[in-house]
Design a protein around this motif. Structure first.
Motif, PDB file in Angstrom:
ATOM      1  N   ALA A   1      11.343 -11.545 -12.210  1.00 29.16           N
ATOM      2  CA  ALA A   1      10.551 -11.019 -11.102  1.00 29.16           C
ATOM      3  C   ALA A   1      11.287 -11.127  -9.774  1.00 29.16           C
ATOM      4  O   ALA A   1      11.096 -10.288  -8.880  1.00 29.16           O
ATOM      5  N   ALA A   2      12.121 -12.166  -9.596  1.00 25.58           N
ATOM      6  CA  ALA A   2      12.855 -12.340  -8.340  1.00 25.58           C
ATOM      7  C   ALA A   2      13.814 -11.176  -8.105  1.00 25.58           C
ATOM      8  O   ALA A   2      13.858 -10.598  -7.008  1.00 25.58           O
ATOM      9  N   ASP A   3      14.587 -10.808  -9.126  1.00 25.68           N
ATOM     10  CA  ASP A   3      15.516  -9.683  -8.972  1.00 25.68           C
ATOM     11  C   ASP A   3      14.768  -8.364  -8.811  1.00 25.68           C
ATOM     12  O   ASP A   3      15.193  -7.482  -8.049  1.00 25.68           O
ATOM     13  N   PHE A   4      13.668  -8.223  -9.513  1.00 25.74           N
ATOM     14  CA  PHE A   4      12.861  -7.004  -9.421  1.00 25.74           C
ATOM     15  C   PHE A   4      12.339  -6.810  -7.999  1.00 25.74           C
ATOM     16  O   PHE A   4      12.485  -5.731  -7.401  1.00 25.74           O
ATOM     17  N   LEU A   5      11.746  -7.858  -7.434  1.00 25.24           N
ATOM     18  CA  LEU A   5      11.203  -7.768  -6.078  1.00 25.24           C
ATOM     19  C   LEU A   5      12.320  -7.592  -5.053  1.00 25.24           C
ATOM     20  O   LEU A   5      12.182  -6.821  -4.095  1.00 25.24           O
ATOM     21  N   ALA A   6      13.436  -8.306  -5.238  1.00 23.16           N
ATOM     22  CA  ALA A   6      14.556  -8.189  -4.305  1.00 23.16           C
ATOM     23  C   ALA A   6      15.126  -6.777  -4.291  1.00 23.16           C
ATOM     24  O   ALA A   6      15.476  -6.238  -3.229  1.00 23.16           O
ATOM     25  N   ASN A   7      15.221  -6.176  -5.463  1.00 22.27           N
ATOM     26  CA  ASN A   7      15.761  -4.823  -5.582  1.00 22.27           C
ATOM     27  C   ASN A   7      14.935  -3.823  -4.776  1.00 22.27           C
ATOM     28  O   ASN A   7      15.462  -3.039  -3.982  1.00 22.27           O
ATOM     29  N   TYR A   8      13.627  -3.863  -4.959  1.00 22.60           N
ATOM     30  CA  TYR A   8      12.771  -2.909  -4.256  1.00 22.60           C
ATOM     31  C   TYR A   8      12.570  -3.293  -2.786  1.00 22.60           C
ATOM     32  O   TYR A   8      12.306  -2.421  -1.950  1.00 22.60           O
ATOM     33  N   PHE A   9      12.688  -4.562  -2.463  1.00 21.28           N
ATOM     34  CA  PHE A   9      12.614  -4.965  -1.056  1.00 21.28           C
ATOM     35  C   PHE A   9      13.768  -4.355  -0.263  1.00 21.28           C
ATOM     36  O   PHE A   9      13.579  -3.849   0.846  1.00 21.28           O
ATOM     37  N   ARG A  10      14.968  -4.406  -0.831  1.00 22.45           N
ATOM     38  CA  ARG A  10      16.126  -3.820  -0.146  1.00 22.45           C
ATOM     39  C   ARG A  10      15.958  -2.312   0.036  1.00 22.45           C
ATOM     40  O   ARG A  10      16.296  -1.763   1.087  1.00 22.45           O
ATOM     41  N   ARG A  11      15.445  -1.659  -0.994  1.00 23.60           N
ATOM     42  CA  ARG A  11      15.253  -0.213  -0.887  1.00 23.60           C
ATOM     43  C   ARG A  11      14.209   0.121   0.184  1.00 23.60           C
ATOM     44  O   ARG A  11      14.402   1.042   0.989  1.00 23.60           O
ATOM     45  N   ALA A  12      13.111  -0.622   0.191  1.00 19.02           N
ATOM     46  CA  ALA A  12      12.024  -0.329   1.132  1.00 19.02           C
ATOM     47  C   ALA A  12      12.416  -0.601   2.572  1.00 19.02           C
ATOM     48  O   ALA A  12      11.999   0.119   3.485  1.00 19.02           O
ATOM     49  N   THR A  13      13.205  -1.652   2.803  1.00 16.00           N
ATOM     50  CA  THR A  13      13.578  -2.009   4.178  1.00 16.00           C
ATOM     51  C   THR A  13      14.741  -1.183   4.691  1.00 16.00           C
ATOM     52  O   THR A  13      15.076  -1.270   5.869  1.00 16.00           O
ATOM     53  N   ARG A  14      15.376  -0.383   3.828  1.00 15.33           N
ATOM     54  CA  ARG A  14      16.434   0.515   4.294  1.00 15.33           C
ATOM     55  C   ARG A  14      15.867   1.821   4.843  1.00 15.33           C
ATOM     56  O   ARG A  14      16.587   2.592   5.480  1.00 15.33           O
ATOM     57  N   GLU A  15      14.596   2.070   4.596  1.00 14.43           N
ATOM     58  CA  GLU A  15      13.979   3.309   5.058  1.00 14.43           C
ATOM     59  C   GLU A  15      13.799   3.279   6.573  1.00 14.43           C
ATOM     60  O   GLU A  15      14.013   2.259   7.231  1.00 14.43           O
ATOM     61  N   SER A  16      13.385   4.391   7.143  1.00 17.73           N
ATOM     62  CA  SER A  16      13.112   4.466   8.575  1.00 17.73           C
ATOM     63  C   SER A  16      11.936   3.566   8.919  1.00 17.73           C
ATOM     64  O   SER A  16      11.192   3.124   8.046  1.00 17.73           O
ATOM     65  N   SER A  17      11.757   3.285  10.186  1.00 17.13           N
ATOM     66  CA  SER A  17      10.721   2.343  10.617  1.00 17.13           C
ATOM     67  C   SER A  17       9.329   2.773  10.163  1.00 17.13           C
ATOM     68  O   SER A  17       8.476   1.936   9.867  1.00 17.13           O
ATOM     69  N   GLU A  18       9.081   4.076  10.083  1.00 13.16           N
ATOM     70  CA  GLU A  18       7.760   4.554   9.661  1.00 13.16           C
ATOM     71  C   GLU A  18       7.546   4.377   8.164  1.00 13.16           C
ATOM     72  O   GLU A  18       6.424   4.238   7.699  1.00 13.16           O
ATOM     73  N   GLU A  19       8.635   4.410   7.404  1.00 16.34           N
ATOM     74  CA  GLU A  19       8.535   4.334   5.951  1.00 16.34           C
ATOM     75  C   GLU A  19       8.794   2.942   5.403  1.00 16.34           C
ATOM     76  O   GLU A  19       8.726   2.736   4.196  1.00 16.34           O
ATOM     77  N   LYS A  20       9.107   1.981   6.276  1.00 17.42           N
ATOM     78  CA  LYS A  20       9.416   0.628   5.792  1.00 17.42           C
ATOM     79  C   LYS A  20       8.225   0.028   5.066  1.00 17.42           C
ATOM     80  O   LYS A  20       7.078   0.131   5.514  1.00 17.42           O
ATOM     81  N   GLY A  21       8.529  -0.653   3.963  1.00 14.67           N
ATOM     82  CA  GLY A  21       7.483  -1.310   3.195  1.00 14.67           C
ATOM     83  C   GLY A  21       6.771  -0.401   2.222  1.00 14.67           C
ATOM     84  O   GLY A  21       5.849  -0.835   1.537  1.00 14.67           O
ATOM     85  N   LYS A  22       7.194   0.867   2.137  1.00 13.94           N
ATOM     86  CA  LYS A  22       6.559   1.806   1.218  1.00 13.94           C
ATOM     87  C   LYS A  22       7.500   2.151   0.076  1.00 13.94           C
ATOM     88  O   LYS A  22       8.716   2.214   0.248  1.00 13.94           O
ATOM     89  N   LEU A  23       6.927   2.378  -1.094  1.00 13.93           N
ATOM     90  CA  LEU A  23       7.710   2.748  -2.266  1.00 13.93           C
ATOM     91  C   LEU A  23       8.020   4.240  -2.240  1.00 13.93           C
ATOM     92  O   LEU A  23       7.114   5.072  -2.128  1.00 13.93           O
ATOM     93  N   SER A  24       9.306   4.576  -2.314  1.00 18.89           N
ATOM     94  CA  SER A  24       9.702   5.985  -2.349  1.00 18.89           C
ATOM     95  C   SER A  24      10.139   6.417  -3.747  1.00 18.89           C
ATOM     96  O   SER A  24      10.394   7.588  -3.978  1.00 18.89           O
ATOM     97  N   ASP A  25      10.228   5.453  -4.670  1.00 20.37           N
ATOM     98  CA  ASP A  25      10.659   5.762  -6.030  1.00 20.37           C
ATOM     99  C   ASP A  25       9.509   6.368  -6.836  1.00 20.37           C
ATOM    100  O   ASP A  25       8.330   6.103  -6.581  1.00 20.37           O
ATOM    101  N   SER A  26       9.864   7.146  -7.830  1.00 23.01           N
ATOM    102  CA  SER A  26       8.864   7.737  -8.711  1.00 23.01           C
ATOM    103  C   SER A  26       8.282   6.679  -9.632  1.00 23.01           C
ATOM    104  O   SER A  26       8.891   5.632  -9.872  1.00 23.01           O
ATOM    105  N   ASP A  27       7.100   6.949 -10.142  1.00 24.90           N
ATOM    106  CA  ASP A  27       6.443   6.004 -11.053  1.00 24.90           C
ATOM    107  C   ASP A  27       7.296   5.764 -12.289  1.00 24.90           C
ATOM    108  O   ASP A  27       7.370   4.642 -12.800  1.00 24.90           O
ATOM    109  N   GLU A  28       7.936   6.790 -12.791  1.00 27.74           N
ATOM    110  CA  GLU A  28       8.758   6.653 -13.988  1.00 27.74           C
ATOM    111  C   GLU A  28       9.942   5.746 -13.733  1.00 27.74           C
ATOM    112  O   GLU A  28      10.310   4.911 -14.580  1.00 27.74           O
TER     113      GLU A  28
END
Length: 743
Positions: free
Chosen positions: A267-294
């Motif tokens: 779970a640590a690597d899973f959360l870290a992976n998506y945390f990095r992706r979410a915080t790389r987005e623009s300020s309006e999109e930070k904290g949101k998932l941009s990946d597809s459900d699949e």
């Protein structure tokens, strides 16, 4: 009085906590583990900070570090270093470790870390397990004395099993807390997880200026007098699965931070992976998932062992919620070799304190007295944290910055008086005394709060003192460049710098070769023999230089007990710190003060002479490693003096030759005299020294110079180095005698 009987104090009543314990088997030994059952109605912060430490006879927690997730440690790299830094984080921050009592993998990981890295130190780390009261009720064989044991058929002590968890109480815990919880199933493991999550999510930062109402029979009433005493809670996620991710969300939704160990797996690597992706987005999109459900489902299958559709939906939902609190998530990567997990956790705790005080002054007027008071208290707390942790990055980036300039100046009080330090020490002893009448506790608590604020006014000097004793050159350099009055600091603190470096250092310091000092364990003895060390240092230097007029520290007339002394050359504070650093053989620290002082050549020769003498003493005392280190540092300081004179001689010959015979008041000697008396042949052999000797020898030789000295000139061209050294010494002896006769 029975331990269940209420005690009346003024208008308040308190109930003593019954001291309950298990006797658990740990390997071949037995361990007494204390426990307490508590209700949900209890204010847990106060219970943890005041009641339980008193009853369990342990230090109160400065923070709560909860660790969750570890199952098999399969992916954790460099486990030895990670465990070391994790334990360092706990000990440096004065924290308690709190776990879910059923997570045996977590507790074993912590126990291994403790055994590997603090086995030789007198250090107790509380490891508190949180369990449901259902587990307590199911433990077999409760004795009348509150000690719960199980005796096997063979008459030996056995483990204590529980019915619903199908596990035993883990003896690696040092204490247990049993919490209320609803019975949800035949298996109590999930019930314990719920109790663990509920406990962490409901420890508030602080109740300001209120009293704790009477609680059940197991708790103690307490009046909170320290208005800004908070209890940070940090969850550390290492590896883990679905349960660990649920714990993360429970902590985040209550505004507490989570440190995710990236590279540990699960779970640590899973959360870290998506945390990095979410915080790389623009300020309006930070904290949101941009990946597809699949795509997310594929990642879940990669990091979690259970691939059921129910788990996929739950993890997906938890991920979305956790990333919504991304500002509270802090990543530490095991691949980052430049960072340490202890520094990461320290920064998180520091930020919690900073945010707490920022909230307090948010609605106050800019120039109000109350706002100024809160800012001062906040800065004091920050300085105290850095003093405890010795964290340079926090000190540089968050404390010693321009916006704190005026506040730091106010915290550097005029301490150029020994009466102030004596008053502070007296008040500390008074505040530490426990022999106060019960009916005076309310008045005493108010007075204690006021006096603690007063004796902590010079927080910057206290931080510098502790940094010196800890040999933290980076912190010392940062502070002295911002100190307004180093002279006052040295006048007041130099005796304690000497004494504490002897008491608190883990190294074998050469200053102990001058005079053996006992390492007192009780705080009340720490100031009894302070000035004795200073007089011993002075006498050592006088004997070394062969000069009874050498001044450094002097006894005051009529003070046979050395309660106070006078400091010579107080207008050169870096000189005193340089002498101290040389005597403890901390080369980098000595070099720092050498560069801040003046008369570099004489100071370097002085350091070389002192280290050379200490090396001889270390050799005779069979401290061979210390002897080698002292000789190396002695040669380096002599080499520095040679380089300075050589460079100066190249640029300005007359000035270089004049400096060699110019007396330096602090040493009551010239560079040539120190080099001659201490037989520093490398320095005397350089061109500048030989030129000066030739000039005096040939041009100013007195008519009454004994003939045997003049005859030595005949051997000047001798090719043997041994005889050359003898000739050089004899020539210098003639020169020095002439100079003294002429003056």
């Amino acid at each position: 009085m029975s331990r269940e009987q209420a005690v009346v104090v003024g208008n308040m009543s308190k109930r003593r906590i019954p001291i309950r314990s298990f006797i658990l088997k740990k390997k071949s030994n037995f361990r007494k583990v204390l426990y307490i059952p508590i209700r949900d109605t209890v204010r847990w912060k106060e219970l943890l900070q005041y009641n339980l430490p008193e009853k369990w006879n342990i230090d109160k927690p400065e923070a709560i570090i909860s660790i969750t997730g570890i199952c098999h440690q399969f992916n954790i790299k460099d486990k030895c270093y990670f465990k070391r830094d994790l334990i360092k984080a706990v000990t440096s921050t004065g924290s308690w470790i709190v776990t879910c009592g059923t997570e045996s993998g977590v507790v074993q990981f912590i126990e291994d870390a403790v055994n590997e890295h603090i086995a030789l130190k007198d250090c107790h780390i509380p490891i508190v397990g949180l369990l449901s009261k259902r587990v307590l009720a199911e433990v077999k064989k409760i004795s009348v004395s509150d000690r719960i044991v199980k005796k096997g058929m063979n008459g030996k002590w056995d483990d204590i099993p529980t019915i619903s968890t199908q596990e035993t109480l883990d003896p690696n815990h040092t204490q247990f807390i049993f919490l209320d919880g609803k019975r949800t199933s035949r298996n109590a493991t999930s019930e314990c997880r719920k109790a663990f999550e509920h406990f962490l999510s409901n420890i508030s930062k602080g109740y300001i200026g209120t009293e704790i109402e009477a609680i059940d029979e197991t708790e103690l009433q307490y009046t909170e007098t320290d208005t800004y005493d908070i209890l940070p809670v940090i969850l550390v996620l290492i590896e883990g699965g679905l349960d660990a991710l649920k714990a993360v969300w429970c902590v985040l939704q209550k505004g507490n931070p989570v440190v995710v160990i990236d590279g540990s797996g699960g779970a640590a690597d899973f959360l870290a992976n998506y945390f990095r992706r979410a915080t790389r987005e623009s300020s309006e999109e930070k904290g949101k998932l941009s990946d597809s459900d699949e795509s997310i489902r594929e990642e879940i299958e990669k990091y979690f062992e259970d691939n059921s559709s129910t788990l996929l939906d739950v993890v997906h939902d938890l991920l979305r919620r956790c990333l919504g609190k991304h500002t509270l998530i802090h990543l530490y990567s095991l691949e980052d070799k430049k960072a340490n997990v202890d520094e990461c956790i320290q920064k998180v705790i520091f930020d919690i304190h900073s945010e707490f005080f920022a909230d307090k002054k948010k609605n106050l007027k800019q120039e109000s007295t109350e706002r100024s008071y809160i800012e001062t208290i906040a800065l004091k707390k920050q300085l105290q944290l850095v003093q405890n942790w010795k964290n340079y990055d926090i000190a540089e980036k968050d404390i010693f910055i321009f916006k704190n300039r005026k506040k730091l100046s106010t915290l550097q009080t005029d301490v150029n008086t020994r009466k102030m330090r004596k008053f502070r020490n007296s008040m500390k002893e008074f505040l530490d005394s426990k022999h106060l009448l019960e009916d005076l506790k309310d008045t005493y608590a108010t007075f204690e709060k006021y006096m603690k604020e007063e004796i902590a006014k010079d927080s910057v000097s206290d931080l510098l003192e502790s940094s010196l004793v800890a040999n933290r050159v980076d912190l010392v350099m940062l502070i002295i460049n911002r100190m307004e009055d180093m002279q006052s600091f040295v006048s007041l603190y130099i005796p304690f710098v000497y004494q504490k470096s002897i008491w608190e250092s883990d190294e074998e310091l050469p200053i102990s070769l001058i005079e053996q000092q006992p390492r007192y364990t009780e705080e009340k003895h720490k100031y009894q023999t302070t000035n004795t060390v200073l007089i011993s240092v002075r006498n050592f230097l006088r004997d070394l230089l062969g000069d009874r007029d050498f001044k450094l520290y002097e006894e005051l007339n009529g003070d046979s007990k050395l309660k106070s002394i006078s400091i010579a050359h107080a207008d050169h504070p870096f000189h005193h710190l340089f002498v101290w650093a040389v005597l403890v053989n901390w080369k980098d620290m000595a070099m720092l003060f050498w560069k801040h002082d003046s008369d570099y050549i004489c100071s370097a020769l002085f350091a070389s002479a002192v280290l050379k003498e200490l090396a001889e003493r270390a050799h005779f005392s069979n401290h061979m490693d210390l002897c080698i280190s002292l000789n190396e540092n002695s040669s380096e300081f002599e080499g520095n003096a040679c380089k300075l004179v050589t460079e100066m001689y190249r640029k300005d010959r007359d000035k270089a030759l004049k400096i060699l015979v110019t007396k330096v008041g602090r040493y009551n000697s010239t560079p040539l005299e120190i080099a001659y008396s201490q037989k520093l042949m490398k320095f005397m052999a350089i061109t500048a020294c030989q030129t000066k000797l030739d000039s005096i020898w040939r041009g100013d030789i007195a008519l009454y110079t004994p003939s045997w000295r003049v005859c030595m000139l005949e051997y000047e061209q001798c090719n043997d180095d041994y005889y050359k050294n003898i000739i050089t010494l004899l020539r210098l002896s003639v020169v020095l005698s002439m100079m003294k006769e002429q003056t």
